[in-house]
Design an enzyme around this catalytic site. Structure first.
Site, short mmCIF file in Angstrom:
data_model
loop_
_atom_site.label_atom_id
_atom_site.label_comp_id
_atom_site.label_asym_id
_atom_site.label_seq_id
_atom_site.Cartn_x
_atom_site.Cartn_y
_atom_site.Cartn_z
N ASN A 1 1.40 -11.18 0.32
CA ASN A 1 0.07 -11.13 -0.26
C ASN A 1 -0.24 -12.48 -0.89
OD1 ASN A 1 -1.26 -10.02 -3.34
ND2 ASN A 1 -2.42 -9.98 -1.46
N GLY A 2 -1.52 -12.83 -0.91
CA GLY A 2 -1.95 -14.05 -1.57
C GLY A 2 -2.57 -15.06 -0.62
N GLY A 3 -3.86 -15.32 -0.77
CA GLY A 3 -4.51 -16.37 -0.02
C GLY A 3 -4.83 -16.07 1.42
N MET B 1 -7.58 -3.60 -6.24
CA MET B 1 -8.38 -4.58 -6.99
C MET B 1 -9.25 -3.84 -8.00
SD MET B 1 -9.41 -7.26 -3.92
CE MET B 1 -9.73 -5.99 -2.68
N LYS C 1 4.69 -3.78 -6.02
CA LYS C 1 3.92 -5.00 -5.75
C LYS C 1 4.22 -5.98 -6.87
CE LYS C 1 -0.66 -6.78 -4.58
NZ LYS C 1 -0.79 -7.87 -5.58
N GLN D 1 -1.79 3.01 -6.85
CA GLN D 1 -1.02 2.06 -7.65
C GLN D 1 -1.01 2.48 -9.11
OE1 GLN D 1 -2.13 -2.11 -8.89
NE2 GLN D 1 -0.39 -2.64 -7.57
N HIS E 1 3.23 -11.00 -3.91
CA HIS E 1 2.17 -11.99 -4.07
C HIS E 1 2.85 -13.34 -4.23
CE1 HIS E 1 -1.91 -13.09 -6.14
NE2 HIS E 1 -1.43 -14.09 -5.44
N CYS F 1 0.09 -7.79 -12.09
CA CYS F 1 -1.18 -8.08 -12.78
C CYS F 1 -0.92 -8.89 -14.04
CB CYS F 1 -1.89 -6.78 -13.12
SG CYS F 1 -3.47 -7.04 -13.96
N GLY G 1 -6.61 -9.30 0.13
CA GLY G 1 -7.32 -8.93 -1.09
C GLY G 1 -8.81 -9.22 -1.01
#
Length: 335
Positions: free
Chosen positions: A218-220, A25, A146, A77, A178, A107, A241
């Protein structure tokens, strides 16, 4: 370079650690944040902020790769889209001792789009495959991706399996997905983290369709209970995250016991106490208190005194000469 035995052991350790990872992040997961997270979880896989290949290769910004040995297992990353440059950057990361090199294909920011990397690469799986093949050819650790499930008007049901098939053919066996589209036109990076709907079922289907691949979701994901649910559905790993950053006590303090079945669970107070030597060394070297404590503001979310903890650190840690006494004053506010 590592010998073959150490490479094999290192790869196994990282695969195990990726059962729960903390997402890269920007402006958040710097070396101080990662050290703090590592104190709370000895097992989880930590990622750096994205570092662009041009910054390393053309800009000589090797200082961006600095980390503490205690942060292992740690993945770096990279951002970029030129295979040759990414290979050079990967070689540099391997020299620095990272345990994994990951390529950002997720991203959605304008800056990343203008450099033709990040989520826009979902539109060019062949180029991603070329990039990953070049990275793998020079790496002594695993190279991973990713990605998103798609971008803009792409149909994720068609795009994602094609992407996984082409990129895995280049030698990639681990992906973090994600589970949202990225809208490159019309949504800000912040909106792209919330507005596109999550499609966990699609990611589950990808695991069923590509059982040979190691897939993390990934995500939420905001709690360890949710992470366990995804693992129970067959995912190999879960990447958390913002929740790991804004509410680390909820995610990080229980991770080793609840996800890995190991370790002693620190209390939030113990985590603060264990940070003191690191903070003292940082201050001794000329650093400022708020460079570290800004990552600790959410530690006591939901507990009595949390607001005073945040206020004390926010108001006093940026002042000239602020030291451990500010941290202790803030901690005294928490029941």
């Amino acid at each position: 370079m590592r010998d073959q035995a150490s490479e094999t052991n290192g790869k196994s350790a990282v695969i195990r650690a990726s059962r729960l990872s903390v997402a890269p992040m920007m402006d958040w997961t710097d070396r101080h944040c990662r050290y703090f997270h590592r104190l709370m979880s000895r097992e989880s896989l930590l990622y750096t902020e994205m570092v662009t290949a041009p910054a390393l290769v053309r800009g000589g910004a090797r200082h961006l790769l600095t980390y503490s040995p205690e942060e292992h297992p740690i993945a770096v990353q990279l951002g970029g889209s030129d295979p040759r440059e990414l290979a050079q950057a990967t070689r540099i990361c391997c020299e620095e001792g990272y345990d994994e090199v990951n390529l950002n294909v997720g991203c959605p920011s304008d800056r990343v789009q203008s450099g033709s990397f990040g989520a826009v690469l979902m539109e060019n799986a062949d180029l991603v495959a070329d990039c990953m093949a070049a990275m793998a050819a020079v790496s002594n650790v695993e190279v991973t991706v990713k990605c998103r499930i798609g971008v803009d008007d792409q149909d994720p049901e068609a795009v994602l399996p094609d992407f996984l098939e082409k990129v895995s053919a280049a030698g990639v066996s681990r992906f973090t997905i994600h589970a949202r589209k990225a809208w490159l036109k019309g949504l800000s990076p912040k909106e792209n983290r919330d507005i596109p709907p999550l499609d966990y079922e699609l990611v589950y289907r990808m695991k069923a369709e590509f059982p040979q691949l190691h897939l993390s979701l990934n995500g939420g994901v905001s709690t360890l209970a949710e992470a366990r649910e995804h693992l129970a559905r067959g995912m190999d790993g879960v990447m958390v995250g913002r929740a790991a950053y804004h509410n680390p006590a909820e995610v990080m303090l229980g991770a080793d016991q609840e996800i890995f079945g190991t370790g002693h669970r620190l209390t939030a107070h113990e985590a603060v106490a264990e940070m003191e030597p690191y903070i003292a060394a940082h201050l001794q070297s000329g650093g400022r208190l708020n460079q570290i404590t800004r990552h600790m503001l959410g530690l006591f979310v939901g507990r009595p005194g949390a607001r005073l903890w945040r206020r004390t650190l926010s108001e006093k840690s940026s002042k000239e000469g602020a030291g451990l006494e500010v941290l202790r004053e803030a901690l005294a506010q928490v029941g």
